[in-house]
Design a protein around this motif. Structure first.
Motif, PDB file in Angstrom:
ATOM      1  N   VAL A 143       0.833  -1.205   0.000  1.00  0.00           N
ATOM      2  CA  VAL A 143       0.000   0.000   0.000  1.00  0.00           C
ATOM      3  C   VAL A 143       0.869   1.257   0.000  1.00  0.00           C
ATOM      4  O   VAL A 143       0.576   2.242  -0.703  1.00  0.00           O
ATOM      5  CB  VAL A 143      -0.949   0.001   1.214  1.00  0.00           C
ATOM      6  CG1 VAL A 143      -1.788   1.269   1.241  1.00  0.00           C
ATOM      7  CG2 VAL A 143      -1.846  -1.236   1.183  1.00  0.00           C
ATOM      8  N   VAL A 144       1.959   1.222   0.775  1.00  0.00           N
ATOM      9  CA  VAL A 144       2.874   2.371   0.824  1.00  0.00           C
ATOM     10  C   VAL A 144       3.419   2.691  -0.560  1.00  0.00           C
ATOM     11  O   VAL A 144       3.430   3.852  -0.996  1.00  0.00           O
ATOM     12  CB  VAL A 144       4.026   2.104   1.817  1.00  0.00           C
ATOM     13  CG1 VAL A 144       5.139   3.141   1.639  1.00  0.00           C
ATOM     14  CG2 VAL A 144       3.516   2.115   3.246  1.00  0.00           C
ATOM     15  N   GLN A 145       3.895   1.667  -1.270  1.00  0.00           N
ATOM     16  CA  GLN A 145       4.464   1.895  -2.596  1.00  0.00           C
ATOM     17  C   GLN A 145       3.417   2.368  -3.591  1.00  0.00           C
ATOM     18  O   GLN A 145       3.699   3.195  -4.461  1.00  0.00           O
ATOM     19  CB  GLN A 145       5.134   0.607  -3.108  1.00  0.00           C
ATOM     20  CG  GLN A 145       6.362   0.190  -2.312  1.00  0.00           C
ATOM     21  CD  GLN A 145       7.405   1.299  -2.230  1.00  0.00           C
ATOM     22  OE1 GLN A 145       7.674   2.013  -3.203  1.00  0.00           O
ATOM     23  NE2 GLN A 145       7.976   1.470  -1.043  1.00  0.00           N
ATOM     24  N   ARG A 146       2.197   1.860  -3.434  1.00  0.00           N
ATOM     25  CA  ARG A 146       1.123   2.323  -4.313  1.00  0.00           C
ATOM     26  C   ARG A 146       0.817   3.799  -4.053  1.00  0.00           C
ATOM     27  O   ARG A 146       0.627   4.582  -4.994  1.00  0.00           O
ATOM     28  CB  ARG A 146      -0.140   1.480  -4.059  1.00  0.00           C
ATOM     29  CG  ARG A 146      -1.333   1.904  -4.915  1.00  0.00           C
ATOM     30  CD  ARG A 146      -1.047   1.785  -6.391  1.00  0.00           C
ATOM     31  NE  ARG A 146      -2.188   2.199  -7.196  1.00  0.00           N
ATOM     32  CZ  ARG A 146      -2.154   2.324  -8.516  1.00  0.00           C
ATOM     33  NH1 ARG A 146      -1.030   2.068  -9.179  1.00  0.00           N
ATOM     34  NH2 ARG A 146      -3.232   2.706  -9.168  1.00  0.00           N
ATOM     35  N   MET A 147       0.781   4.190  -2.791  1.00  0.00           N
ATOM     36  CA  MET A 147       0.515   5.582  -2.447  1.00  0.00           C
ATOM     37  C   MET A 147       1.619   6.494  -2.970  1.00  0.00           C
ATOM     38  O   MET A 147       1.347   7.592  -3.472  1.00  0.00           O
ATOM     39  CB  MET A 147       0.369   5.724  -0.926  1.00  0.00           C
ATOM     40  CG  MET A 147      -0.883   5.063  -0.358  1.00  0.00           C
ATOM     41  SD  MET A 147      -0.944   5.058   1.454  1.00  0.00           S
ATOM     42  CE  MET A 147      -1.127   6.802   1.805  1.00  0.00           C
ATOM     43  N   LYS A 148       2.860   6.050  -2.892  1.00  0.00           N
ATOM     44  CA  LYS A 148       3.974   6.875  -3.381  1.00  0.00           C
ATOM     45  C   LYS A 148       3.915   7.067  -4.892  1.00  0.00           C
ATOM     46  O   LYS A 148       4.454   8.044  -5.417  1.00  0.00           O
ATOM     47  CB  LYS A 148       5.307   6.241  -2.988  1.00  0.00           C
ATOM     48  CG  LYS A 148       5.633   6.380  -1.510  1.00  0.00           C
ATOM     49  CD  LYS A 148       7.012   5.818  -1.208  1.00  0.00           C
ATOM     50  CE  LYS A 148       7.398   6.073   0.251  1.00  0.00           C
ATOM     51  NZ  LYS A 148       8.742   5.565   0.569  1.00  0.00           N
ATOM     52  N   ALA A 149       3.252   6.151  -5.571  1.00  0.00           N
ATOM     53  CA  ALA A 149       3.164   6.238  -7.034  1.00  0.00           C
ATOM     54  C   ALA A 149       2.045   7.175  -7.494  1.00  0.00           C
ATOM     55  O   ALA A 149       1.938   7.463  -8.692  1.00  0.00           O
ATOM     56  CB  ALA A 149       2.937   4.841  -7.614  1.00  0.00           C
ATOM     57  N   ILE A 150       1.217   7.651  -6.565  1.00  0.00           N
ATOM     58  CA  ILE A 150       0.099   8.542  -6.911  1.00  0.00           C
ATOM     59  C   ILE A 150       0.533   9.983  -6.691  1.00  0.00           C
ATOM     60  O   ILE A 150       0.880  10.377  -5.570  1.00  0.00           O
ATOM     61  CB  ILE A 150      -1.136   8.209  -6.056  1.00  0.00           C
ATOM     62  CG1 ILE A 150      -1.563   6.750  -6.283  1.00  0.00           C
ATOM     63  CG2 ILE A 150      -2.279   9.150  -6.385  1.00  0.00           C
ATOM     64  CD1 ILE A 150      -2.679   6.275  -5.367  1.00  0.00           C
ATOM     65  N   ALA A 151       0.523  10.772  -7.742  1.00  0.00           N
ATOM     66  CA  ALA A 151       1.107  12.116  -7.729  1.00  0.00           C
ATOM     67  C   ALA A 151       0.613  13.032  -6.594  1.00  0.00           C
ATOM     68  O   ALA A 151       1.428  13.631  -5.902  1.00  0.00           O
ATOM     69  CB  ALA A 151       0.892  12.784  -9.079  1.00  0.00           C
ATOM     70  N   PRO A 152      -0.717  13.174  -6.371  1.00  0.00           N
ATOM     71  CA  PRO A 152      -1.152  14.117  -5.327  1.00  0.00           C
ATOM     72  C   PRO A 152      -0.794  13.686  -3.904  1.00  0.00           C
ATOM     73  O   PRO A 152      -0.809  14.507  -2.996  1.00  0.00           O
ATOM     74  CB  PRO A 152      -2.676  14.158  -5.499  1.00  0.00           C
ATOM     75  CG  PRO A 152      -2.928  13.646  -6.878  1.00  0.00           C
ATOM     76  CD  PRO A 152      -1.863  12.641  -7.125  1.00  0.00           C
ATOM     77  N   ILE A 153      -0.481  12.390  -3.706  1.00  0.00           N
ATOM     78  CA  ILE A 153      -0.150  11.890  -2.370  1.00  0.00           C
ATOM     79  C   ILE A 153       1.361  12.009  -2.160  1.00  0.00           C
ATOM     80  O   ILE A 153       2.151  11.509  -2.965  1.00  0.00           O
ATOM     81  CB  ILE A 153      -0.603  10.431  -2.189  1.00  0.00           C
ATOM     82  CG1 ILE A 153      -2.113  10.308  -2.376  1.00  0.00           C
ATOM     83  CG2 ILE A 153      -0.207   9.926  -0.810  1.00  0.00           C
ATOM     84  CD1 ILE A 153      -2.642   8.894  -2.230  1.00  0.00           C
ATOM     85  N   GLN A 154       1.751  12.657  -1.077  1.00  0.00           N
ATOM     86  CA  GLN A 154       3.164  12.863  -0.808  1.00  0.00           C
ATOM     87  C   GLN A 154       3.482  12.613   0.657  1.00  0.00           C
ATOM     88  O   GLN A 154       2.585  12.486   1.482  1.00  0.00           O
ATOM     89  CB  GLN A 154       3.569  14.294  -1.199  1.00  0.00           C
ATOM     90  CG  GLN A 154       3.336  14.603  -2.676  1.00  0.00           C
ATOM     91  CD  GLN A 154       3.926  15.938  -3.084  1.00  0.00           C
ATOM     92  OE1 GLN A 154       4.734  16.524  -2.390  1.00  0.00           O
ATOM     93  NE2 GLN A 154       3.512  16.428  -4.252  1.00  0.00           N
ATOM     94  N   ASN A 155       4.777  12.536   0.923  1.00  0.00           N
ATOM     95  CA  ASN A 155       5.266  12.388   2.305  1.00  0.00           C
ATOM     96  C   ASN A 155       4.627  11.184   3.001  1.00  0.00           C
ATOM     97  O   ASN A 155       4.109  11.290   4.110  1.00  0.00           O
ATOM     98  CB  ASN A 155       4.991  13.673   3.079  1.00  0.00           C
ATOM     99  CG  ASN A 155       5.797  13.760   4.358  1.00  0.00           C
ATOM    100  OD1 ASN A 155       6.802  13.076   4.521  1.00  0.00           O
ATOM    101  ND2 ASN A 155       5.350  14.597   5.279  1.00  0.00           N
TER     102      ASN A 155
END
Length: 750
Positions: free
Chosen positions: A470-482
């Motif tokens: 899930v972490v890696q998927r979130m990092k791959a989504i542009a508006p989601i950061q940090n």
């Protein structure tokens, strides 16, 4: 009523005493702003979040302080000063933790154990280039503690949960003082405490501004219409007294004024003006006709007072329809505004009427009993009446076409709302918010709650692997950061055991390595571990920030993430649920349409019942509703045509329009019914209605129109939108009442 007005001096005295008490209580009036006011009450996600924060605390208890420095922050004097500022930050009031790039370290495993390497070698400028290159390789601190261009550094402060306005001001005053002492003139702030201070200060300014501007406006309208000093003084004093009594009542009840409080002065002054103009206009007309004061007031209240009562009730119902909103801020505004309408009515009926009876009519009436102004009004109203009689078909066709245009406009409504839309343009809060949007991860928090299943624990290697997906998927989504999780600790230790090389900032592949790191973490990083894992190790969290890119875009991001979780993670080991203040704010926007429709339907039914009781005629009920539904459609169409996103505060437009627009219809039909009861035929009753009520309708609606236009000068952008929509649609309602209503009376009533 005769007996009541016999004690008119006592009534005036009582209201004056109440006014003094209300004025004294204003010092206790409370102002409040919190994003939780816009959370959808009773929603299952809110219940989940409230349970979630019992384990992990709130996700908005932070204050970010970004300090910029010329072309680069890598300058020794600046770094030393910023480091001193950062290390002393824990002594600030209500601060529990502080973090900056100058106070963090890289852990490194050596033969002697773990040592700490500074991320920036502050004292050695020759290493700055290598330090910056290492920071860029890791990427861990980019857009969180330093921007991509290295032109600013951030001090991240964690505060106690739920700071109130005074505590927020105390903290921010101390922060600004420290910034000045260190010579930092170019800085930006972001966080709940900063929002709280800025928006409450804005509320106070807006309340003062709208009170003064609306008062001047009412004075101008009354002066242009009546030109008699005592008439203006009585009307204006009565209206201001109603506002004072209302605010005093809110203070006594312990109500907190929210971001919507700026509407109260305009609503009370204008609704009060409408009441007093209708009664006073009729009373003065009867005095001019030669009636004695007591008899003139009795007849005025009998013929207009009932309609005024009904308009107050329907206006209150319009506001009370906001009770269906799941936002406590909006529903609270609805009930308070409804209370204010009733306070205004009671004040006008008892105080204003008593003062009018105590005032000699020579101070109230113009010297010319049939002034040129009165003649012009009569001629204008008669002209409109003749127009409606001669051109019924074009009026009906125009109304039909207008309805079609409105329906099309409604289909264009969007909900792509952004938080920054609520901030005053070019204000410090708007500029700082935009700075963090452009250079950092923004403000909107996102939490992913992870709950283990069966016998699994958060510290199991298999669960950590699911979290990492899930972490890696979130990092791959542009508006989601940090994006941060408990795995960040494991990755840091893995990197420390491999010569601090950036390529090793990953989850270890072997379970025994993972377990050995776990022992190190629990031994050396217990505090950091506790921020991500609850006491029995059955729950953990993934934290992130989401850029404010618009609700529609963010909704698609969340949908995509939920789809990934449902299809790519093992739900037998752990479940993942998106939560946090950002999620709740977004979800509330989807309730706006539903609660708006429910509230208006409820209000429509209640108003319909009142109309039936008043007119006892189903055709008159239909006639009364048609001109008042069109303004609602027009308000919705304007949202679509002007591309204004529908959000919680904008929803009050429909309650205001519905509650106030129906007033003119009630006054028109009420006077029409009096004409019929006095033996007049249909045409004679309509003519009398135009002659005796038309002027008051135009005066009150013009006051409403100009009053809400005052909001165009507001700093609060949603207030500007509301002012524009309400003023334009109320003017539309007047036009429909003067043109469409007479045509419907002639067509539908035999």
């Amino acid at each position: 009523m005769q007996k009541i007005f016999a004690a008119k001096k006592a009534i005036v005295a009582i209201f004056l005493v109440l006014g003094v008490l209300a004025g004294a209580s204003l010092l206790q009036l409370k102002f409040s702003f919190d994003f939780s006011q816009f959370f959808p009450e009773g929603d299952e996600d809110l219940v989940f979040y409230q349970e979630f924060i019992e384990d992990f605390g709130t996700d908005d208890n932070f204050l970010l302080v970004a300090v910029t420095h010329d072309s680069s922050v890598f300058e020794k004097r600046f770094l030393k000063t910023f480091d001193s500022f950062s290390r002393n930050a824990k002594s600030l009031p209500y601060v529990t933790e502080s973090l900056s790039l100058t106070t963090v370290f890289y852990p490194l495993k050596t033969g002697m154990g773990y040592i700490r390497l500074p991320v920036i070698n502050i004292g050695d400028a020759t290493k700055y280039e290598a330090d910056w290159k290492k920071i860029q390789e890791d990427g861990l601190f980019i857009n969180s503690l330093i921007d991509e261009d290295a032109t600013s550094l951030v001090l991240a402060l964690e505060t106690e949960d739920g700071l109130n306005y005074m505590q927020s001001r105390e903290l921010l005053t101390a922060v600004r003082q420290r910034l000045r002492e260190n010579g930092f003139g170019n800085y930006h702030l972001l966080g709940r405490t900063f929002f709280y201070e800025a928006l409450v200060d804005m509320q106070k300014e807006e309340l003062a501004f709208t009170t003064i501007s609306a008062t001047l406006l009412v004075f101008l309208v009354l002066f242009l219409v009546y030109r008699r000093v005592w008439v203006i003084v009585i009307a204006l004093f009565s209206i201001l007294l109603a506002l004072l009594l209302f605010l005093g009542l809110l203070s006594v009840l312990g109500k907190e004024l929210t971001v919507l409080a700026a509407f109260y002065p305009i609503l009370l002054l204008i609704v009060g003006t409408s009441d007093v103009v209708h009664i006073m206009d009729d009373y003065l007309g009867k005095l001019q006709g030669g009636l004695e004061k007591g008899l003139a007031m009795q007849r005025a209240l009998r013929e207009v007072g009932v309609s005024t009562l009904l308009t107050s009730v329907t206006t209150a119902i319009g506001f009370a329809s906001l009770l269906t909103s799941k936002s406590s801020s909006v529903s609270g505004f609805g009930i308070d505004a409804a209370l204010g309408v009733i306070v205004a009515f009671v004040t006008i009926i008892f105080f204003s009427c008593s003062v009018l009876l105590l005032t000699d009519k020579k101070y109230l009436l113009p010297k010319d009993q049939r002034s040129a102004g009165t003649k012009r009004w009569s001629l204008a109203m008669a002209s409109i009446n003749r127009f409606t009689k001669k051109h019924p078909t074009p009026i009906l066709m125009g109304s039909l076409i207008f309805t079609g245009i409105c329906v099309f406009g409604m289909t264009q409504i969007n909900t792509n709302y952004q938080i920054q839309d609520s901030f005053p343009k070019n204000s410090a809060i708007a500029n700082d918010f935009e700075f963090f949007q452009e250079h950092y991860a923004g403000f909107r928090p996102l939490e992913v709650a992870v709950i283990t299943k069966g016998n699994y624990k958060v510290n199991d290697f298999a669960v950590s692997q699911e979290i990492e997906k899930v972490v890696q998927r979130m990092k791959a989504i542009a508006p989601i950061q940090n994006v941060q999780s408990v795995n960040t600790l494991y990755k840091g230790v893995h990197k420390a055991n491999n010569l601090n090389k950036s390529d090793f900032f990953i989850l270890p592949e072997k379970e025994d390595t993972f377990l050995s790191y776990q022992r190190e973490i629990k031994k050396r990083a217990r505090k950091q571990y506790a921020k991500f894992v609850n006491t029995d190790e059955t729950k953990t969290r993934i934290t992130a920030k989401v850029l404010d890119v618009g609700l529609d875009t963010i909704t698609r991001v969340y949908q995509g993430l939920n789809t990934f979780i449902a299809t790519q993670t093992d739900s037998t080991k752990a479940t993942f649920k998106l939560t946090g203040t950002g999620i709740l704010l977004d979800k509330n926007a989807f309730y706006v349409k539903d609660s708006l429709i429910q509230g208006l339907l409820m209000g429509l039914v209640l108003v319909a019942l009142i109309m039936v009781l008043l007119f006892k005629n189903l055709k008159l009920l239909l006639i009364s509703l048609l001109p008042n539904l069109l303004p609602l459609l027009f308000a919705a169409a304007l949202l679509g045509f002007l591309d204004i996103p529908l959000e919680a505060t904008i929803s009050v437009v429909f309650a205001i329009v519905f509650g106030i627009a129906v007033d003119d219809t009630i006054h028109f039909l009420g006077r029409y019914k009096v004409g019929l009861n006095n033996g007049k035929n249909k045409e004679e009753a309509i003519a009398i209605t135009f002659a005796e009520t038309g002027r008051a309708l135009v005066i009150t609606t013009t006051t409403l129109f100009l009053g809400f236009l005052v909001l165009l000068f507001s700093k609060h952008l949603p207030s500007v939108t509301i002012g524009l929509l309400v003023s334009v649609t109320l003017l539309t309602a007047l036009v429909l009442d003067l043109l469409l209503l007479p045509v419907l009376l002639r067509k539908l009533l035999k």
